[in-house]
Write an enzyme that holds these catalytic residues in place. Sequence first.
Site, short mmCIF file in Angstrom:
data_model
loop_
_atom_site.label_atom_id
_atom_site.label_comp_id
_atom_site.label_asym_id
_atom_site.label_seq_id
_atom_site.Cartn_x
_atom_site.Cartn_y
_atom_site.Cartn_z
N ILE A 1 0.94 -1.23 0.05
CA ILE A 1 0.18 -0.10 0.02
C ILE A 1 0.85 1.12 -0.12
CG2 ILE A 1 -2.07 1.28 1.22
CD1 ILE A 1 -2.50 -1.77 0.12
N HIS B 1 0.59 -7.49 13.09
CA HIS B 1 1.87 -8.35 12.49
C HIS B 1 2.03 -9.38 13.55
CE1 HIS B 1 6.19 -9.17 11.97
NE2 HIS B 1 5.93 -8.56 10.71
N ASP C 1 7.20 -2.48 8.36
CA ASP C 1 7.14 -3.13 9.71
C ASP C 1 7.93 -2.55 10.83
OD1 ASP C 1 9.34 -4.30 8.74
OD2 ASP C 1 8.34 -6.59 8.67
N ILE D 1 -19.14 -45.07 39.78
CA ILE D 1 -19.94 -43.74 39.44
C ILE D 1 -21.57 -43.98 39.41
CG2 ILE D 1 -17.95 -42.78 38.11
CD1 ILE D 1 -19.46 -43.40 35.68
N PRO E 1 -19.34 -48.37 35.88
CA PRO E 1 -20.66 -47.51 35.66
C PRO E 1 -21.75 -48.13 36.33
CG PRO E 1 -20.20 -49.05 33.55
CD PRO E 1 -19.46 -49.09 34.71
N GLN F 1 -25.30 -49.81 36.97
CA GLN F 1 -25.71 -50.97 36.43
C GLN F 1 -26.77 -50.37 35.39
OE1 GLN F 1 -26.80 -54.29 38.85
NE2 GLN F 1 -27.61 -55.36 37.16
N LEU G 1 -21.42 -56.70 43.98
CA LEU G 1 -20.39 -57.85 43.59
C LEU G 1 -19.25 -56.96 43.09
CD1 LEU G 1 -20.59 -60.85 43.29
CD2 LEU G 1 -21.06 -60.61 40.66
N VAL G 2 -19.45 -56.18 41.93
CA VAL G 2 -18.13 -55.56 41.25
C VAL G 2 -17.50 -54.61 42.29
CG1 VAL G 2 -17.45 -54.37 39.50
CG2 VAL G 2 -19.19 -55.96 39.14
N LEU H 1 -20.74 -38.04 48.41
CA LEU H 1 -22.05 -38.71 48.90
C LEU H 1 -23.24 -37.88 48.77
CD1 LEU H 1 -20.13 -40.48 51.81
CD2 LEU H 1 -20.33 -41.20 49.65
N CYS I 1 -26.93 -34.22 42.39
CA CYS I 1 -26.36 -34.21 43.66
C CYS I 1 -26.27 -32.96 44.75
CB CYS I 1 -24.98 -34.96 43.78
SG CYS I 1 -23.70 -34.12 42.66
N SER J 1 -34.26 -36.44 48.56
CA SER J 1 -35.25 -37.17 47.72
C SER J 1 -34.56 -37.62 46.40
CB SER J 1 -36.39 -36.22 47.14
OG SER J 1 -36.10 -35.25 46.43
#
Length: 902
Positions: A90, A106, A142, A571, A598, A600, A632-633, A674, A707, A805
Amino acid sequence: MKIAVIGQSLFGQEVYKELRKEGHTIVGVFTVPDKDGKADPLATEAENDGVPVFKFPRWRLKGKAIAEVLNQYRAVGPELNVMPFCSQFIPMEAIDFPKHGSIIYHPSLLPRHRGASAINWTLIHGDKKGGFTVFWADEGLDTGPILLQRECEVYPDDTVNTIYKKFLFPEGIKGTVDAVRLIAEGKAPRIIQPEEGATYEGIQKKDNAKINWDQPAEAIHNWIRGNDKVPGAWAEVDGQKVTFYGSSLVDNDTTPNGQPLEIPGASKPGLVTKNGLVLFGNDGKPLIVRNLQFEDGKMIAASQYFKAAESTTVELTEEERSFAEEMRVVWKGILSNVEEIEDLTDFFKSGAASMDVVRLVEEVKLRGSGLQLQNEDVYMATTFQEFIQMLVRKLRGEDEEEEMVIDYAERNVNNMMVRMPHQLFINGQFVDAEGGKTYQTINPNDGTAICSVSLAQVSDVDKAVAAAKEAFENGEWGKMNPRDRGRLIYKLADLMEEHQEELATIESIDSGAVYTLALKTHIGMSIQTFRYFAGWCDKIQGCTIPINQARPNRNLTFTKREPIGVCAIVIPWNYPLMMLAWKTAACLAAGNTVVLKPAQVTPLTALKFAALTLKAGIPKGVVNILPGAGSLVGQRMSDHPDIRKLGFTGSTPIGKQIMKSCALSNVKKVSLELGGKSPLIIFSDCDMDKAVRMGMSSVFFNKGENCIAAGRLFVEESIHDLFVKRVVEEVKKMKTGDPLDRATDHGPQNHKAHLDKLVQYSQVGQKEGATLVCGGKQVPRPGFFFEPTVFTNVEDHMYIAKEESFGPIMIISKFKEGDVDGVLKRANDTEFGLASGVFTRDINKAMYVSEKLQAGTVFVNTYNKTDVASPFGGFKQSGIGKDLGEEALNEYLKTKAVTIEY
């Protein structure tokens, strides 16, 4: 101000848009002529707005300004020229014409790296800091005075693309607009550029980009990444020029296995490995490149160097030939300057640019059954024939990333085909449970079965723990550099984002979450969490400690933060993927391996996540997913001697049992999130509209299966009746229905047993004498729907005032006007302390109440506002330990102190 925007590109387009938003008048846009019939994005935007657009091929001729061009420019009457990205020269007659002059963006911290290849030289020189400058234009182009500068960190594996995307583009737009604002306010500085430290290195050209092998690995890496993608660093290999892309430093000292490749001038042969081409500097240290390009333009994965000539051509079916012809039309639409698309037509040699790559990828996605290409796929198959072969292989699932055969359960739902793994995920493979045991996971919207899911047994837990232990102690994960680990986790987050609609759909049909909420929160925050913790991987540090007991010698004591080893995670069902992310992301970032159970009733997004870990390249054994019964798991995880940490989110009674089992087994570390009965105190000086809106959200968000839901609202007497009236009005507006319907506000409860519990809970509240204002019943339709419910006149001794609840039930109690300490005593009269909230316009009252509330999180004039960077966890019987934020890493790390005498 009246502004002329001189430049081009998407960057120029965004600067233009932001300047208009700021209220400036754009009197003219001066940009480049159309290329191949396509206007520059800046021109297109301005034309749509009716702003005058000028497309001059040049401004000067033989070093002199073109009078006709200058006259057209001056006629628009600019007060300032803004040049966000300008490739044309320019003339100073235009630069100096406006009363405020001209400013230019720049991509360098001037005076460092002046010139057009500034970003490239930032990388080539291995600078640790990069950034951009907005400066006043002068004859030196520049060298003019600096208006503002902003800097960023440059990391070892950054490329021009990564710096541009993360900083130079977004922050550059903001910085340019800020510079204009400073000029408008008369506050813009003119800081003269010093000559000291200034460089001016020419534009990189292909002939000058040859690699010098007689330098350290880091310098070679910097040279390759600094020239990636243009002009491309190259070397002679097997008698031809080969260009190297996608360089990374290799921190591991062990020499990888691979096939030797002689490279003239290199200190030793390269190695073609499964991960790429390993190269060596004269210091013997390695680097790795991912992609190679040959003289004919063909690009291949570096790992395929010796296999490139061996690939056979796939014979197309009639349907695939039809698809190929459809893609030929797409190519013709993009390459409008090409007479005919032939098999050997080269996409890039025919004039395609990076934006055309994006368009082609999107066209394939629309026409190829949602097939998602990466930009790199296009660069590696540049001719039409190669492109079709690559597409067909991907459509057939023959690409190497899909080597793992997964038995998906498929369902056409939510206008898409969702593919859900349904087996256990152990040691990088989907396998049946011991004895082939399965169960049905149920869609809460209609009570029908979604699919059969493998039901893990004790022996499956033992297999998964053994795999996780092997991966930690002897596998690639345990030896991996933290930054490489972070890169894999980032890639996993990217894959989750690519599959976000599918993940949200699975979450919706498996848990009942409203789809829009699942997309934004369940999945959106999960992606954010993995990205956040990926950034922590290489920032886990110890410290040095001065100690006594040294004389006559000296001591050095330092600490190391080390991963714990095999971690178990259990979880809940209310946010299946998000709860996985909150714990797993921190666990993996710390360098551990994980065995996760996860809930069930909601296993499917966890199993889909497992499939994405394979695509991300997470090594086998690092992540293991076991759907199954907690008794169990979960119990076996608590008892297992090789698990060193257990993270649990769920009920307080189960948390107590887990803590006891973990103590008795091997004193494993435990973190517990919790139960809650979170109080929300609403004072009469609140913003009523906001209190009603956020009070509703505090209870009904995610259909109350939250939660931190406000378990009890305390409302000051003078506004109690109005608050209740407003809430009931809003409850009546809520739409209950199919969670996949975008208009639904309130979806089904997670499972039948929980629905029954909520019905019973409401019946108890009524028997105790609380006033049921609305709701309290199951919705008479298929599925597990419960009406949004409101109770008032709830007294402190009642069951519903004390017990959670975990559903859409609002419990409202009055408190006397001005009785701050009294309501605080009532709010704190609980064994829970997960979250709490207060609404008031009085800052003193807000600070006092937030200080006195006994909860791990306090919301003031808001609610549910959690963030990945903020620690989350409760007090009292709401648990121990934290999720999210830096503190979450502490849950998955151990500290070792080392003392050296010297």
